[in-house]
Design an enzyme around this catalytic site. Structure first.
Site, PDB file in Angstrom:
ATOM      1  N   CYS A 100       0.829  -1.211   0.000  1.00 33.36           N
ATOM      2  CA  CYS A 100       0.000   0.000   0.000  1.00 33.36           C
ATOM      3  C   CYS A 100       0.863   1.260   0.000  1.00 33.36           C
ATOM      4  O   CYS A 100       1.400   1.626  -1.031  1.00 33.36           O
ATOM      5  CB  CYS A 100      -0.977  -0.021   1.180  1.00 33.36           C
ATOM      6  SG  CYS A 100      -2.303   1.196   1.020  1.00 33.36           S
ATOM      7  N   HIS A 189      -3.549  -5.136   0.406  1.00 33.26           N
ATOM      8  CA  HIS A 189      -3.000  -5.595   1.683  1.00 33.26           C
ATOM      9  C   HIS A 189      -3.117  -7.115   1.836  1.00 33.26           C
ATOM     10  O   HIS A 189      -4.116  -7.618   2.366  1.00 33.26           O
ATOM     11  CB  HIS A 189      -3.757  -4.951   2.845  1.00 33.26           C
ATOM     12  CG  HIS A 189      -3.511  -3.495   3.011  1.00 33.26           C
ATOM     13  ND1 HIS A 189      -2.563  -2.999   3.875  1.00 33.26           N
ATOM     14  CD2 HIS A 189      -4.091  -2.419   2.418  1.00 33.26           C
ATOM     15  CE1 HIS A 189      -2.577  -1.670   3.822  1.00 33.26           C
ATOM     16  NE2 HIS A 189      -3.485  -1.296   2.949  1.00 33.26           N
ATOM     17  N   GLU A 191      -1.737  -8.859   3.981  1.00 39.38           N
ATOM     18  CA  GLU A 191      -1.671  -9.181   5.409  1.00 39.38           C
ATOM     19  C   GLU A 191      -2.985  -8.913   6.143  1.00 39.38           C
ATOM     20  O   GLU A 191      -3.169  -9.329   7.290  1.00 39.38           O
ATOM     21  CB  GLU A 191      -0.561  -8.369   6.086  1.00 39.38           C
ATOM     22  CG  GLU A 191      -0.926  -6.980   6.543  1.00 39.38           C
ATOM     23  CD  GLU A 191      -1.161  -5.952   5.435  1.00 39.38           C
ATOM     24  OE1 GLU A 191      -1.583  -4.821   5.739  1.00 39.38           O
ATOM     25  OE2 GLU A 191      -0.905  -6.288   4.253  1.00 39.38           O
TER      26      GLU A 191
END
Length: 242
Positions: A100, A189, A191
């Site tokens: 990001c 993202h 994660e």
């Protein structure tokens, strides 16, 4: 690679947040799940001004954040660009991943341009990201589809022009890799879980102003299936490649 079985990762946390611990935990969990036994160290470039020694790590990760990656008057942002530039010059085989804001600042560092999304849009929730032919090859053995991956998104700026000598692995500069195959960046993202997305979203003005129906639709989007685990496995495999 420091060890044939263990991965050493350095994560630079590029955001000041009340959810600092859950944010770090998300990276710890994803990297450890993709590579059991991995060692993950966290660094604070904003307040503590701490950075890793690149040669001590197999993978350096630049997280998301809220600062303008194009800013010329934020000292720590400029220092981050210097760190990335110096790492590439002094450790040319070092693997770096940008997530990001990390994706944005890396591209800016190498001559790219970042700007607001069209129509002042704010992208949140799981989105399908179309792969280029190069991206299909890069992710071929890890994704169920050769055409796209699904990933949590949380951003209002985007890379308009990628950095010099960066190749698009996904359309609209959503994922790029440099020509040397040492820097890999994602706008989304990999994660991020639905729980973390909601935690980060609760104080965002553009979300707070939405009506109940819009929030319900967004909740469904946040809860959708995504390929974060598969993407991290590919990142770890890539980090181990010569």
């Amino acid at each position: 690679m420091t060890d044939s079985t263990q991965l050493k990762a350095a994560v630079l946390v590029n955001a000041l947040s009340a959810v600092d611990d859950p944010f770090k935990a998300a990276f710890q969990e994803c990297i450890s799940s993709a590579c059991p036994g991995a060692s993950v160290d966290f660094f604070d470039p904003i307040e503590a001004h701490t950075y890793p020694e690149p040669a001590q790590y197999d993978l350096i990760v630049l997280t998301g954040g809220t600062a303008d990656a194009m800013a010329k008057d934020i000292p720590w942002v400029l220092k981050m660009q210097d760190f990335v530039r110096r790492t590439v010059e002094e450790c040319p085989t070092q693997k770096i991943v940008g997530i990001c804001w990390g994706h944005q600042v890396i591209n800016v560092t190498f001559g790219g341009v970042v700007g607001p999304m069209d129509n002042d849009k704010f992208e949140v929730g799981v989105a399908p990201i179309a792969l280029t032919s190069a991206g299909s090859s890069f992710f071929a053995s890890h994704l169920a589809s050769t055409e796209l991956y699904n990933i949590q998104e949380f951003h209002e700026r985007e890379v308009k022009t990628p950095g010099k000598n960066f190749l698009a692995l996904a359309e609209e500069n959503q994922c790029v890799v440099n020509a040397a195959n040492t820097i890999l960046t994602f706008q989304g993202h990999p994660e991020m879980s639905a729980e973390l997305a909601r935690l980060l979203l609760k104080d965002v003005p553009k979300y707070m102003g939405r009506n109940a129906a819009e929030k319900q639709a967004l909740d469904m989007k946040i809860d959708a299936r995504h390929d974060g685990t598969a993407l991290w496995k590919r990142i770890v495999e890539w980090a181990r490649e010569a």
